[in-house]
Design a protein around this motif. Structure first.
Motif, PDB file in Angstrom:
ATOM      1  N   GLY A 120      57.563  55.429  97.519  1.00  0.00           N
ATOM      2  CA  GLY A 120      56.770  54.268  97.904  1.00  0.00           C
ATOM      3  C   GLY A 120      57.623  53.187  98.524  1.00  0.00           C
ATOM      4  N   THR A 121      57.058  52.557  99.518  1.00  0.00           N
ATOM      5  CA  THR A 121      57.773  51.525 100.253  1.00  0.00           C
ATOM      6  C   THR A 121      58.111  50.336  99.379  1.00  0.00           C
ATOM      7  OG1 THR A 121      56.612  52.213 102.248  1.00  0.00           O
ATOM      8  CG2 THR A 121      57.653  50.054 102.308  1.00  0.00           C
ATOM      9  N   LEU A 122      57.189  49.930  98.512  1.00  0.00           N
ATOM     10  CA  LEU A 122      57.438  48.779  97.642  1.00  0.00           C
ATOM     11  C   LEU A 122      58.660  49.023  96.773  1.00  0.00           C
ATOM     12  CD1 LEU A 122      56.409  46.004  96.731  1.00  0.00           C
ATOM     13  CD2 LEU A 122      55.053  47.178  95.000  1.00  0.00           C
ATOM     14  N   TYR A 123      58.719  50.179  96.122  1.00  0.00           N
ATOM     15  CA  TYR A 123      59.861  50.493  95.262  1.00  0.00           C
ATOM     16  C   TYR A 123      61.155  50.534  96.070  1.00  0.00           C
ATOM     17  CZ  TYR A 123      62.835  52.797  91.848  1.00  0.00           C
ATOM     18  OH  TYR A 123      63.852  53.087  90.988  1.00  0.00           O
ATOM     19  N   LYS A 124      61.076  51.091  97.247  1.00  0.00           N
ATOM     20  CA  LYS A 124      62.280  51.276  98.062  1.00  0.00           C
ATOM     21  C   LYS A 124      62.751  50.014  98.778  1.00  0.00           C
ATOM     22  CE  LYS A 124      61.446  56.169  98.989  1.00  0.00           C
ATOM     23  NZ  LYS A 124      61.111  57.154 100.006  1.00  0.00           N
ATOM     24  N   THR A 125      61.830  49.130  99.152  1.00  0.00           N
ATOM     25  CA  THR A 125      62.229  48.009  99.998  1.00  0.00           C
ATOM     26  C   THR A 125      62.201  46.636  99.336  1.00  0.00           C
ATOM     27  OG1 THR A 125      59.996  47.697 100.884  1.00  0.00           O
ATOM     28  CG2 THR A 125      61.459  49.201 102.087  1.00  0.00           C
ATOM     29  N   HIS A 126      61.430  46.459  98.277  1.00  0.00           N
ATOM     30  CA  HIS A 126      61.382  45.138  97.648  1.00  0.00           C
ATOM     31  C   HIS A 126      62.711  44.893  96.944  1.00  0.00           C
ATOM     32  CE1 HIS A 126      60.390  41.874  94.938  1.00  0.00           C
ATOM     33  NE2 HIS A 126      59.413  41.587  95.776  1.00  0.00           N
ATOM     34  N   PRO A 127      63.315  43.723  97.138  1.00  0.00           N
ATOM     35  CA  PRO A 127      64.663  43.491  96.612  1.00  0.00           C
ATOM     36  C   PRO A 127      64.790  43.482  95.081  1.00  0.00           C
ATOM     37  CG  PRO A 127      63.772  41.484  97.602  1.00  0.00           C
ATOM     38  CD  PRO A 127      62.817  42.588  97.915  1.00  0.00           C
ATOM     39  N   HIS A 128      63.699  43.275  94.352  1.00  0.00           N
ATOM     40  CA  HIS A 128      63.799  43.171  92.890  1.00  0.00           C
ATOM     41  C   HIS A 128      62.883  44.113  92.121  1.00  0.00           C
ATOM     42  CE1 HIS A 128      66.056  39.637  93.944  1.00  0.00           C
ATOM     43  NE2 HIS A 128      64.997  39.081  94.491  1.00  0.00           N
ATOM     44  N   PHE A 129      61.946  44.756  92.786  1.00  0.00           N
ATOM     45  CA  PHE A 129      60.917  45.554  92.107  1.00  0.00           C
ATOM     46  C   PHE A 129      61.525  46.619  91.191  1.00  0.00           C
ATOM     47  CE2 PHE A 129      57.599  48.678  91.509  1.00  0.00           C
ATOM     48  CZ  PHE A 129      56.459  47.913  91.400  1.00  0.00           C
ATOM     49  N   SER A 130      62.440  47.416  91.704  1.00  0.00           N
ATOM     50  CA  SER A 130      62.990  48.527  90.914  1.00  0.00           C
ATOM     51  C   SER A 130      63.758  48.031  89.693  1.00  0.00           C
ATOM     52  CB  SER A 130      63.870  49.436  91.771  1.00  0.00           C
ATOM     53  OG  SER A 130      64.968  48.729  92.292  1.00  0.00           O
ATOM     54  N   SER A 131      64.518  46.965  89.844  1.00  0.00           N
ATOM     55  CA  SER A 131      65.304  46.469  88.702  1.00  0.00           C
ATOM     56  C   SER A 131      64.408  45.846  87.630  1.00  0.00           C
ATOM     57  CB  SER A 131      66.380  45.480  89.155  1.00  0.00           C
ATOM     58  OG  SER A 131      65.806  44.369  89.791  1.00  0.00           O
ATOM     59  N   ILE A 132      63.356  45.145  88.049  1.00  0.00           N
ATOM     60  CA  ILE A 132      62.419  44.563  87.073  1.00  0.00           C
ATOM     61  C   ILE A 132      61.672  45.673  86.343  1.00  0.00           C
ATOM     62  CG2 ILE A 132      60.330  43.162  86.793  1.00  0.00           C
ATOM     63  CD1 ILE A 132      61.364  41.498  89.249  1.00  0.00           C
ATOM     64  N   MET A 133      61.266  46.695  87.090  1.00  0.00           N
ATOM     65  CA  MET A 133      60.564  47.827  86.483  1.00  0.00           C
ATOM     66  C   MET A 133      61.471  48.518  85.455  1.00  0.00           C
ATOM     67  SD  MET A 133      58.608  50.958  88.370  1.00  0.00           S
ATOM     68  CE  MET A 133      59.913  52.144  88.485  1.00  0.00           C
ATOM     69  N   GLN A 134      62.712  48.748  85.825  1.00  0.00           N
ATOM     70  CA  GLN A 134      63.683  49.402  84.933  1.00  0.00           C
ATOM     71  C   GLN A 134      63.937  48.549  83.685  1.00  0.00           C
ATOM     72  OE1 GLN A 134      65.488  52.401  85.903  1.00  0.00           O
ATOM     73  NE2 GLN A 134      66.306  52.506  83.845  1.00  0.00           N
ATOM     74  N   GLU A 135      64.081  47.252  83.875  1.00  0.00           N
ATOM     75  CA  GLU A 135      64.316  46.328  82.761  1.00  0.00           C
ATOM     76  C   GLU A 135      63.138  46.339  81.780  1.00  0.00           C
ATOM     77  OE1 GLU A 135      64.106  41.593  82.681  1.00  0.00           O
ATOM     78  OE2 GLU A 135      65.771  42.342  83.895  1.00  0.00           O
ATOM     79  N   THR A 136      61.931  46.296  82.309  1.00  0.00           N
ATOM     80  CA  THR A 136      60.723  46.324  81.480  1.00  0.00           C
ATOM     81  C   THR A 136      60.635  47.641  80.709  1.00  0.00           C
ATOM     82  OG1 THR A 136      59.566  44.905  83.046  1.00  0.00           O
ATOM     83  CG2 THR A 136      58.198  46.153  81.502  1.00  0.00           C
TER      84      THR A 136
END
Length: 175
Positions: A120-136
């Motif tokens: 998904g583009t959001l996961y791949k391109t948003h600067p913080h999405f993946s790290s916030i998801m991983q942290e949660t």
């Protein structure tokens, strides 16, 4: 609620609401901002980019017909984008945490180590999405070690599932 397809529209609706309450754009909604789908999700990623100056945020607002926006407007729009993206990443992480913890419980394990395929583009391109998801995910399922494997399949249809299955088969062959 969490997909890239919808986040821009959520932001647009929040901006319209804040404007109607007089908190943004001197209380004046542009005709362009009233257009459904005009606030693209890619704007969230651009606005949230750490290297993006407020002047560039204002450039996006001008594209939306908000030429009279102020620096304060830009700061608030950036905050709205941040909150909407954080909420989406946390909801995604929470759902995933519930799934992996259930897998751990069903297998009667104290710890679970698992690989999850993502696309998904959001996961791949948003600067913080993946790290916030991983942290949660880590906060809600501390007994699960989740590794994310990005899929390079452009279509996205089944790509995450195929990646996860392929990784599991590869792991089983190595044992």
């Amino acid at each position: 609620m969490i997909g890239g397809m919808y986040l821009g529209e959520i932001v647009r609706n929040v901006l319209i609401d804040y404007t109607a309450k007089g908190l943004l754009f001197r209380g004046k909604v542009s005709e362009r901002l009233k257009t459904r789908g005009i606030f693209e999700t890619k704007f969230l990623s651009q606005i949230e980019s750490d290297r993006l100056a407020m002047r560039q945020v204002r450039s996006i607002l001008q594209h939306l017909g908000l030429a009279g926006s102020t620096c304060d407007d830009s700061v608030l729009v950036k905050e709205v984008c941040s909150v909407v993206a954080r909420r989406a990443a946390q909801l995604c992480g929470a759902g995933l945490a519930a799934l992996v913890d259930k897998i751990r419980q069903n297998r009667n394990l104290n710890q679970l180590s698992i690989t999850v395929g993502v696309d998904g583009t959001l996961y791949k391109t948003h600067p913080h999405f993946s790290s916030i998801m991983q942290e949660t995910l880590q906060d809600l399922a501390p007994q699960c070690e989740v590794t994310f494997l990005k899929s390079e399949d452009g279509s996205g249809k089944g790509a995450a599932l195929i990646t996860a299955v392929a990784c599991r088969f590869k792991s089983e062959k190595l044992q």
